[in-house]
Design a protein around this motif. Structure first.
Motif, short mmCIF file in Angstrom:
data_model
loop_
_atom_site.label_atom_id
_atom_site.label_comp_id
_atom_site.label_asym_id
_atom_site.label_seq_id
_atom_site.Cartn_x
_atom_site.Cartn_y
_atom_site.Cartn_z
N VAL A 296 0.84 -1.20 0.00
CA VAL A 296 0.00 0.00 0.00
C VAL A 296 0.87 1.25 0.00
CG1 VAL A 296 -1.61 1.37 1.39
CG2 VAL A 296 -2.00 -1.08 1.08
N ALA A 297 1.93 1.24 0.82
CA ALA A 297 2.85 2.37 0.87
C ALA A 297 3.54 2.57 -0.48
CB ALA A 297 3.89 2.16 1.97
N LEU A 298 3.93 1.47 -1.11
CA LEU A 298 4.58 1.55 -2.42
C LEU A 298 3.64 2.14 -3.47
CD1 LEU A 298 6.88 0.90 -4.40
CD2 LEU A 298 5.97 -1.43 -4.57
N LEU A 299 2.40 1.66 -3.50
CA LEU A 299 1.43 2.18 -4.46
C LEU A 299 1.14 3.67 -4.20
CD1 LEU A 299 -1.13 -0.78 -4.59
CD2 LEU A 299 0.46 -0.09 -6.38
N GLY A 300 1.01 4.03 -2.91
CA GLY A 300 0.75 5.42 -2.57
C GLY A 300 1.89 6.34 -2.95
N ALA A 301 3.12 5.89 -2.69
CA ALA A 301 4.29 6.69 -3.04
C ALA A 301 4.42 6.85 -4.55
CB ALA A 301 5.55 6.03 -2.46
N LEU A 302 4.13 5.77 -5.28
CA LEU A 302 4.22 5.82 -6.75
C LEU A 302 3.15 6.74 -7.32
CD1 LEU A 302 5.44 4.76 -9.40
CD2 LEU A 302 3.83 2.84 -9.26
N GLU A 303 1.93 6.61 -6.83
CA GLU A 303 0.83 7.44 -7.33
C GLU A 303 1.08 8.92 -7.04
OE1 GLU A 303 -3.99 7.96 -6.55
OE2 GLU A 303 -2.99 6.07 -6.07
N ASN A 304 1.53 9.22 -5.83
CA ASN A 304 1.82 10.61 -5.49
C ASN A 304 2.98 11.15 -6.32
OD1 ASN A 304 3.58 12.57 -3.55
ND2 ASN A 304 1.40 12.87 -3.18
N GLY A 305 4.00 10.33 -6.52
CA GLY A 305 5.15 10.77 -7.31
C GLY A 305 4.77 11.10 -8.74
N LEU A 306 3.91 10.27 -9.34
CA LEU A 306 3.45 10.56 -10.70
C LEU A 306 2.63 11.85 -10.74
CD1 LEU A 306 2.37 6.96 -11.81
CD2 LEU A 306 4.42 8.20 -12.51
N THR A 307 1.86 12.07 -9.66
CA THR A 307 1.02 13.27 -9.61
C THR A 307 1.87 14.54 -9.49
OG1 THR A 307 -0.80 12.05 -8.58
CG2 THR A 307 -0.82 14.45 -8.35
N VAL A 308 2.84 14.53 -8.56
CA VAL A 308 3.65 15.74 -8.37
C VAL A 308 4.53 16.03 -9.58
CG1 VAL A 308 3.68 15.51 -5.85
CG2 VAL A 308 5.52 14.48 -7.19
N GLN A 309 4.79 14.99 -10.38
CA GLN A 309 5.57 15.22 -11.61
C GLN A 309 4.69 15.68 -12.76
OE1 GLN A 309 8.77 15.35 -10.11
NE2 GLN A 309 9.13 15.02 -12.28
N GLY A 310 3.38 15.74 -12.51
CA GLY A 310 2.47 16.22 -13.55
C GLY A 310 2.22 15.21 -14.64
N ILE A 311 2.46 13.94 -14.33
CA ILE A 311 2.23 12.88 -15.33
C ILE A 311 0.74 12.57 -15.39
CG2 ILE A 311 2.72 10.47 -15.91
CD1 ILE A 311 5.42 10.82 -14.53
N ASN A 312 0.22 12.35 -16.59
CA ASN A 312 -1.20 12.07 -16.80
C ASN A 312 -1.68 10.98 -15.86
OD1 ASN A 312 -3.71 11.08 -17.90
ND2 ASN A 312 -3.19 12.15 -19.80
N SER A 313 -2.81 11.24 -15.18
CA SER A 313 -3.32 10.30 -14.18
C SER A 313 -3.69 8.96 -14.78
CB SER A 313 -4.55 10.90 -13.47
OG SER A 313 -5.58 11.16 -14.40
N PHE A 314 -3.94 8.90 -16.08
CA PHE A 314 -4.27 7.63 -16.71
C PHE A 314 -3.10 6.65 -16.61
CE2 PHE A 314 -7.15 10.29 -19.65
CZ PHE A 314 -8.19 10.23 -18.73
N TRP A 315 -1.88 7.19 -16.54
CA TRP A 315 -0.72 6.32 -16.41
C TRP A 315 -0.69 5.61 -15.06
CZ3 TRP A 315 2.06 4.47 -20.17
CH2 TRP A 315 2.17 5.19 -21.36
N GLN A 316 -1.36 6.19 -14.07
CA GLN A 316 -1.44 5.53 -12.77
C GLN A 316 -2.19 4.21 -12.88
OE1 GLN A 316 -3.08 8.30 -9.95
NE2 GLN A 316 -1.62 9.92 -10.49
N ASN A 317 -3.26 4.19 -13.67
CA ASN A 317 -4.00 2.95 -13.89
C ASN A 317 -3.14 1.92 -14.63
OD1 ASN A 317 -6.31 4.01 -12.70
ND2 ASN A 317 -7.05 4.86 -14.63
N VAL A 318 -2.36 2.42 -15.59
CA VAL A 318 -1.46 1.53 -16.32
C VAL A 318 -0.44 0.91 -15.36
CG1 VAL A 318 0.33 1.39 -18.10
CG2 VAL A 318 -1.72 2.79 -18.48
N ALA A 319 0.11 1.74 -14.47
CA ALA A 319 1.10 1.26 -13.51
C ALA A 319 0.49 0.23 -12.55
CB ALA A 319 1.67 2.44 -12.72
#
Length: 344
Positions: A296-319
């Motif tokens: 859960v911590a890994l997924l949360g850290a990855l999702e937040n990291g993609l967000t703060v980098q401005g990466i399209n949120s759709f990539w979070q679903n791909v990840a």
């Protein structure tokens, strides 16, 4: 040193030649958990280099709060997977509970406890219904809860007319749940910690937990040993409904209103992915809460990291999808199971 002793030392396995301290660490932490810790460290370091604000205390709290609802659902998803089942409807259950908590709060004259009690009551009923359908309807858990995913989502939309319901941020209790802190940690995180500890103790140190592992490991042997599998399955799904209701209440407290779908959609995928990444064998009988929380911590850290980098949120679903596939592939390889359609 004698010749025999020399031969034994030379012929010992790599595991035997490891230092006692290293063996103790591996045994207590587990190889799966060490891998997750390593992956988490890499993610934190990577995004920390890319963004100076990523590793700040404020952002770590944001990650923790955002991961709380997923964490609660992942903890109980771990229990049902260990028991040999699956629940794909947990996100929809949280959505129903969120709406019910806000609507009951409003209709009872802004009574937060009435709203919470109504949400938990509905959650328990939904969980029992899932268990009864699976046990007495003889429906595969995946199919039963897939149907529940659609049905409970539709129910939440029906009773709310598809809109956010109520407003709870004028109530001290909901504000405390959603935004309060105890000893520097958000209340939501404390709720996750207490829930995870309670479930961990249940699984590891009680007869109930041992029976849950036994059912998932070999249900035939468990039945012959006198374990009432039907009762356990219904109880496990009732537990899922209860914790999903708590997650729904926290969703209401965090967003300020009852959310029929927004905030709860996709939680089932996150919960299953976290449980699988944490070491749960999807065929049952194996898994633990510690690994699930790390995932859960890994997924949360990855999702937040993609967000703060401005990466399209759709990539979070791909990840998330990619991580779930990777977790299952690793399990297949570790268990020595033959891939479908390929020769032995």
């Amino acid at each position: 040193m004698s010749t025999t002793t020399t031969r034994r030392a030379a012929g010992s396995s790599p595991e035997q030649r490891k230092s006692p301290g290293r063996l103790t660490v591996l045994a207590s932490v587990g190889g799966q958990n060490l891998s997750l810790i390593g992956a988490l460290a890499v993610v934190l370091a990577l995004f920390g280099v890319l963004n100076d604000n990523y590793l700040t205390l404020n952002n770590m709290q944001v990650i923790a709060e955002a991961a709380t609802i997923t964490g609660l659902l992942a903890v109980v998803q771990t229990v049902v997977i260990i028991c040999g089942g699956l629940d794909i409807s947990v996100g929809s259950q949280a959505g129903v509970a969120s709406v019910v908590s806000a609507m009951a709060f409003t209709t009872t004259g802004a009574n937060p406890y009435a709203g919470m009690a109504a949400a938990v009551g509905v959650g328990v009923l939904i969980g029992i219904l899932n268990g009864v359908i699976i046990v007495y309807g003889r429906v595969n858990p995946t199919i039963a809860t897939l149907a529940g995913l659609a049905a409970y989502k539709g129910l939440a939309q029906l009773i709310s007319d598809g809109r956010a319901q109520g407003y709870v941020l004028n109530n001290d209790v909901f504000v405390f749940l959603g935004r309060g802190k105890i000893a520097g940690l958000p209340v939501m995180v404390w709720i996750l910690i207490l829930t995870a500890v309670a479930v961990h103790l249940l699984l590891k140190y009680t007869d109930i937990g041992r029976n849950i592992y036994a059912i998932g490991g070999n249900d035939t042997a468990a039945r012959l040993a006198g374990i009432n599998i039907n009762k356990y399955l219904i109880a496990v799904y009732a537990l899922i409904g209860t914790v999903a209701a708590v997650a729904g209440i926290l969703l209401t407290a965090r967003t300020g209103s009852g959310q029929p779908t927004s905030g709860s959609e996709g939680l089932e995928l996150k919960a299953i992915t976290a449980a699988a990444l944490g070491g749960c064998a999807l065929r049952g009988g194996k898994g633990g809460i510690g690994g699930t929380l790390l995932a859960v911590a890994l997924l949360g850290a990855l999702e937040n990291g993609l967000t703060v980098q401005g990466i399209n949120s759709f990539w979070q679903n791909v990840a998330q999808g990619a991580l779930l596939v990777i977790a299952v592939v690793i399990q297949q390889r570790r268990n020595g199971e033959r891939p479908i359609g390929l020769p032995t």
